[in-house]
Design an enzyme around this catalytic site. Structure first.
Site, short mmCIF file in Angstrom:
data_model
loop_
_atom_site.label_atom_id
_atom_site.label_comp_id
_atom_site.label_asym_id
_atom_site.label_seq_id
_atom_site.Cartn_x
_atom_site.Cartn_y
_atom_site.Cartn_z
N GLY A 278 0.79 -1.23 0.00
CA GLY A 278 0.00 0.00 0.00
C GLY A 278 0.82 1.27 0.00
N TYR A 374 -11.80 4.58 -9.48
CA TYR A 374 -11.51 5.23 -8.20
C TYR A 374 -11.34 6.73 -8.32
CZ TYR A 374 -8.97 0.67 -7.77
OH TYR A 374 -8.56 -0.63 -7.80
N CYS A 401 -17.48 3.71 -25.25
CA CYS A 401 -18.83 4.23 -25.23
C CYS A 401 -19.30 4.50 -23.81
CB CYS A 401 -19.74 3.22 -25.90
SG CYS A 401 -20.46 3.90 -27.36
N GLU A 402 -18.58 5.32 -23.09
CA GLU A 402 -18.92 5.69 -21.72
C GLU A 402 -18.44 7.12 -21.52
OE1 GLU A 402 -20.14 3.86 -19.04
OE2 GLU A 402 -20.43 2.08 -20.29
N TYR A 431 -1.75 -1.82 -11.87
CA TYR A 431 -3.21 -1.87 -11.95
C TYR A 431 -3.77 -1.24 -13.22
CZ TYR A 431 -2.21 -3.04 -7.13
OH TYR A 431 -1.68 -3.63 -6.02
C1 LIG Z 1 -3.02 -5.35 -3.22
C2 LIG Z 1 -2.26 -5.88 -2.09
C3 LIG Z 1 -0.94 -5.49 -1.90
C4 LIG Z 1 -0.25 -4.47 -2.78
O1 LIG Z 1 -0.80 -3.21 -2.66
P1 LIG Z 1 -0.03 -1.96 -3.35
O2 LIG Z 1 -0.93 -0.81 -3.05
O3 LIG Z 1 0.08 -2.27 -4.76
O4 LIG Z 1 1.29 -1.87 -2.68
C5 LIG Z 1 -0.23 -6.07 -0.88
N1 LIG Z 1 -0.80 -6.99 -0.07
C6 LIG Z 1 -2.07 -7.38 -0.22
C7 LIG Z 1 -2.63 -8.40 0.69
C8 LIG Z 1 -2.85 -6.85 -1.23
O5 LIG Z 1 -4.11 -7.23 -1.37
#
Ligand SMILES: *Cc1c(COP(=O)(O)O)cnc(C)c1O
Length: 497
Positions: A278, A374, A401-402, A431
């Site tokens: 994350g 998002y 088409c959106e 992603y």
């Molecule tokens: C998606 C996810 C990640 C990676 O998240 P990032 O935002 O790409 O770093 C790590 N661990 C778990 C369990 C996830 O679902």
């Protein structure tokens, strides 16, 4: 149903001010946002030593261009920062055979979130012992594949999954294998967002075992009582695109507390703590991500302090960056097809109507769903040339088409952008390709890795024949081949005039 005159009630309208003031200079490559090898040479964007017009001519557009040194240096920085622990690349951000090989060669572990991600990694030769399998609904088939392959960790997410896994693991241990090593994914009641985190009283989402309800402790008890399973540690993942470490610190506090509770309930001291992924990246020049070394330092400090408080030995620390490794090094190249000036209701200086230029490119939500999904923010530049033309308020949209098919909602581009020009959208490595679809039967773009002046297609462009092959009626029909190598003469890719 309610109808209203088109205008400001419409969901897609954002005020022109959302683009901010035009920057002093357009087309500048902010080093936080653009791949490490990005340069302008005679005005043209170069990546990995290759000119974007050459890449577009040779591989077509839309095109993902991945700066190999950027990707691998970020992976190496995480590995170095967490020496003594484990870095799992969250492969759902972007996975293909070549990426699996880089991650393996660079010494990281790999997270798979489905049996098929696992299959891709294994087929590329990724060592099974360095793979962790995630997922809130792993099927029996997926669990069997993981156990048979001998993956290093299975991250348990539900009681049903424990029931499903135990007989598979027992069959293995009966044949003389070691117990299957598992982690327990805990929902710690912390949800991190970009700039803040919130603690929720009840964790109203699908992942993990709740710490608050006692499910996480109960899961630990069950696993410890199963001789075919080995409880290696606890896991927590609090969110995505997080810019400060406060949320991780709050989560670490709670998970370490649970480690203490597990010791009390079962006598078992857990050797591993995985704090998930994350870590945020810069999509826009103003974004200010924390570097891998800083993250590692802060997490280590907080885990050590929490453990000291409870008299627990400090566990091996693991993290799971996906976006922070894959995101920043890739850009998407598109060719502009149409430009439509749309008058906005409000007027700027008296007498001058305010205009937003809808700049349409040859991809869109099928290769980057994140803006629609998002409301993600991206930036882009005119890539095939520089321009001194005054700034024009623009919105970069796809060809789907959106009306929500938006790539860059509000930005300033030179007012002389024209059909045939190339746009490069920054930080599309995570992603985007992995979430690509065939909406409107658009085809998934190729991914080209660039390094030291060499471009290598690591994923080829999907063809209409690939798609026809899935269709009962069309499978044996010849598919017209959209000749990406023969750009229409009136708009050669990257043409300037
Ligand atoms: C998606 C996810 C990640 C990676 O998240 P990032 O935002 O790409 O770093 C790590 N661990 C778990 C369990 C996830 O679902």
């Amino acid at each position: 149903m309610r109808a209203h005159p088109a205008g400001p009630l419409h969901g897609n309208i954002s005020p022109p001010s959302a683009a901010g003031a035009p920057p002093a200079e357009l087309g500048v490559l902010d080093p936080q946002v653009w791949p490490r090898s990005a340069r302008r040479v005679d005005g043209e964007l170069h990546l990995g030593g290759r000119a974007v017009t050459d890449l577009a001519r040779e591989h077509g557009t839309p095109l993902f261009v991945l700066d190999e040194d950027d990707f691998r240096s970020r992976a190496a920085e995480f590995a170095a920062a967490f020496t003594g622990g484990d870095v799992h690349y969250a492969s759902k951000a972007f996975l293909c055979g070549q990426v699996a090989r880089w991650i393996a060669a660079d010494g990281l572990n790999l997270d798979a979130t489905s049996g098929n991600e696992l299959a891709v990694a294994l087929a590329a030769g990724f060592p099974a012992g360095r793979i962790a399998l995630h997922g809130n609904n792993k099927s029996l088939v997926e669990l069997r594949a993981a156990v048979d392959a001998g993956v290093g960790r299975i991250v348990l997410d539900s009681f049903d999954e424990i029931d499903r896994l135990v007989p598979l693991a027992a069959a293995r241990t009966a044949a003389g294998a070691d117990p299957v090593a598992v982690m327990i994914r805990t929902t710690v009641g912390i949800e991190a967002h970009t700039h803040e985190f919130i603690a929720t009283a009840h964790e109203d989402q699908k992942f993990g075992f709740s710490l608050a309800t006692g499910d996480a402790l109960e899961a630990a008890r069950r696993v410890v009582s199963e001789p075919a399973l080995h409880l290696a540690g606890l896991h927590s993942h609090i969110g995505s695109q997080i810019f400060d470490t406060a949320g991780f610190e709050a989560a670490a506090h709670r998970v370490v507390g649970l480690m203490g509770a597990v010791r009390e309930a079962t006598g078992q001291v857990l050797e591993e703590l995985n704090l998930g992924g994350g870590f945020g990246i810069a999509y826009l020049p103003d974004d200010d991500p924390v570097g891998a070394a800083d993250v590692a330092g802060r997490l280590r400090a907080v885990v050590a302090a929490e453990c000291a408080e409870l008299g627990l030995p400090v566990p091996r620390l693991a993290v799971e960056p996906g976006r922070a490794i894959a995101g920043p090094g890739t850009v998407t190249l598109y060719e502009i097809g149409t430009i439509k000036p749309v008058r906005l209701g409000a007027s700027g200086s008296p007498g001058t109507p305010l205009v937003r230029n809808y700049v349409s490119v040859d991809g869109g939500m099928s290769d980057n769903i994140r803006t629609a999904l998002y409301d993600a923010a991206y930036t882009c530049v005119l890539a095939n040339r520089s321009s001194d033309a005054p700034p024009a308020l623009c919105r970069v949209v796809g060809k789907h088409c959106e009306s929500g098919d938006i790539l860059v909602r509000d930005l300033w581009l030179p007012s002389d952008v024209q059909p045939g020009d190339l746009l490069a959208v920054a930080a599309t490595g995570a992603y985007c390709w992995s979430m690509a679809s065939n909406y409107n039967y658009l085809l998934k773009p190729p991914v080209v890795a660039v390094r030291d002046g060499v471009a290598t297609e690591i994923v080829r462009r999907q063809t209409l024949s690939d798609v026809f092959a899935l269709d009962a009626v069309l499978a044996d029909r010849p598919a017209p081949s959209p000749a990406i190598d023969q750009p229409a003469p009136e708009h050669p890719a990257g043409a300037t005039s």
